[in-house]
Scaffold this motif. Structure first.
Motif, short mmCIF file in Angstrom:
data_model
loop_
_atom_site.label_atom_id
_atom_site.label_comp_id
_atom_site.label_asym_id
_atom_site.label_seq_id
_atom_site.Cartn_x
_atom_site.Cartn_y
_atom_site.Cartn_z
N LEU A 1 -6.62 7.47 1.27
CA LEU A 1 -7.33 6.17 0.03
C LEU A 1 -8.28 5.68 1.32
O LEU A 1 -8.34 5.44 2.00
N VAL B 1 -5.44 1.64 6.17
CA VAL B 1 -5.25 0.80 6.29
C VAL B 1 -4.37 -0.04 7.62
O VAL B 1 -5.32 -1.16 8.05
N TYR C 1 -9.67 1.03 -0.73
CA TYR C 1 -8.39 -0.91 -0.49
C TYR C 1 -8.95 -1.70 0.37
O TYR C 1 -8.01 -2.67 0.08
N VAL D 1 1.02 -1.47 -0.15
CA VAL D 1 -0.51 0.16 0.02
C VAL D 1 0.84 1.21 -0.43
O VAL D 1 1.03 1.24 1.09
N TYR E 1 -8.63 -5.63 -1.28
CA TYR E 1 -7.88 -5.56 -1.72
C TYR E 1 -7.61 -6.30 0.04
O TYR E 1 -6.40 -7.73 -0.34
N VAL F 1 0.25 -8.18 4.77
CA VAL F 1 -0.13 -6.48 4.40
C VAL F 1 2.06 -5.42 4.68
O VAL F 1 1.49 -5.67 5.39
N VAL G 1 2.72 -1.29 4.74
CA VAL G 1 2.30 -0.67 4.21
C VAL G 1 3.56 0.37 4.60
O VAL G 1 4.19 0.48 4.98
N ALA H 1 -2.06 6.58 3.33
CA ALA H 1 -2.11 4.85 3.53
C ALA H 1 -2.29 4.50 5.15
O ALA H 1 -2.72 3.10 5.04
N ASP I 1 -2.13 2.38 -5.09
CA ASP I 1 -1.79 3.94 -4.26
C ASP I 1 -1.91 5.03 -5.12
O ASP I 1 -2.78 4.24 -5.93
#
Length: 312
Positions: free
Chosen positions: A124, A150, A129, A13, A132, A139, A141, A147, A66
């Motif tokens: 985001l 997330v 996101y 991400v 995904y 993940v 980050v 980001a 992104d």
């Protein structure tokens, strides 16, 4: 019934952009008002790019998301990902594609002038996101402000999370969501120097990290596991190719380290894989221009020699 979509091994991400690399003799401004340099080139780059391309080259099913500008730099990035087969989805970046100008000296050392350019309040969207994240086993980050949200969803869904703090000074509070929100934290020892053990302990004590890794260039790396009092230092490997450019070495270390960890390797094997990959990245000009494959990494690990006699 709709078939369930296949999972991603890794979701990355944030963190794509363009590096403009200027090669100079030393990291100092010469006298006068101009000087001749070798050809100045642009490269698809930045940390999320390096991590995504690195995982992809190692054979992991990788998704990258992104913001991206509708500009020449954005089109250059899309062309690179299409050519390599990297699965990339993006939203429009209101201020265009981020850029850096990197000075690289004859020893391969670099200094970067980073133009992040995204608005401070850019984030985001969750509905972009989250699907995904739900499909990912792990993940990563990037340290991009857009980001940061997330982390909450990745942890809620039970995903392991990694991040790279880069040259964090150990104090700048803007890095705290990353330093204290990830399970696996990587950073550079460049700014903290001798204070790196204290910074690593603080990351473990204040956050959720199970493992903290501080890379230190030719001096190797430091690794601290939760429950241990002090980090252990591991030596660097001897590069098999002449060092020409250190851009992207930290990203290469991270991807190979985690690739080995995902495969069940012990800590020492993860460190060796990361060190070999980082050294390999230093052997080509540009940022993330050559990413090592799993086969090439395994072969290079079998040949690895270490820069000093610290036991591993």
């Amino acid at each position: 019934m709709t078939a369930e979509l296949p999972p991603y091994d890794v979701l990355v991400v944030g963190g794509t952009g363009i590096d403009t690399i200027v090669r100079i003799d030393e990291l100092a401004i010469p006298g006068g008002d101009s000087t001749l340099v070798p050809p100045i080139r642009d490269y698809v780059a930045h940390t999320g790019n390096g991590v995504a391309l690195g995982f992809h080259a190692l054979g992991l099913t990788t998704k990258f998301i992104d913001f991206l500008g509708d500009d020449a730099q954005g089109r250059m990035i899309l062309d690179r990902y299409a050519a390599t087969g990297l699965d990339f989805s993006h939203l429009p970046a209101p201020n265009g594609t981020p850029r850096s100008v990197n000075l690289v000296d004859r020893e391969g050392r670099r200094f970067s002038f980073y133009d992040g350019r995204h608005p401070e309040d850019l984030r985001l969207p969750r509905d972009f996101y989250l699907p995904y994240v739900a499909r990912a086993r792990h993940v990563h980050v990037s340290r991009s402000a857009h980001a940061r949200e997330v982390f909450t969803d990745a942890v809620r869904l039970g995903r392991t999370v990694s991040t790279d703090l880069h040259a964090w000074d150990g104090e700048d509070a803007s890095a705290h969501p990353w330093a204290y929100g990830a399970d696996l934290v990587f950073l550079s020892a460049a700014k903290v120097g001798e204070g790196v053990p204290a910074v690593m302990r603080r990351i473990v004590e204040r956050g959720r990290a199970e493992l903290v890794v501080a890379t230190d260039g030719a001096a190797g790396c430091h690794v601290l596991r939760r429950g241990e009092e002090s980090p252990r230092r591991y030596p660097a490997v001897v590069p098999e190719r002449p060092v020409v450019d250190s851009n992207g070495a930290g990203d290469a270390f991270l991807t190979a380290f985690l690739h080995a960890r995902f495969g069940g390797a012990d800590l020492e094997a993860c460190v060796v894989a990361g060190s070999v990959s980082g050294a390999y990245a230093c052997g080509s000009p540009g940022t993330h221009e050559e990413t090592i494959s799993a086969e090439a990494l395994a072969a290079a690990v079998s040949r690895a020699r270490f820069a000093d006699d610290v036991p591993v």
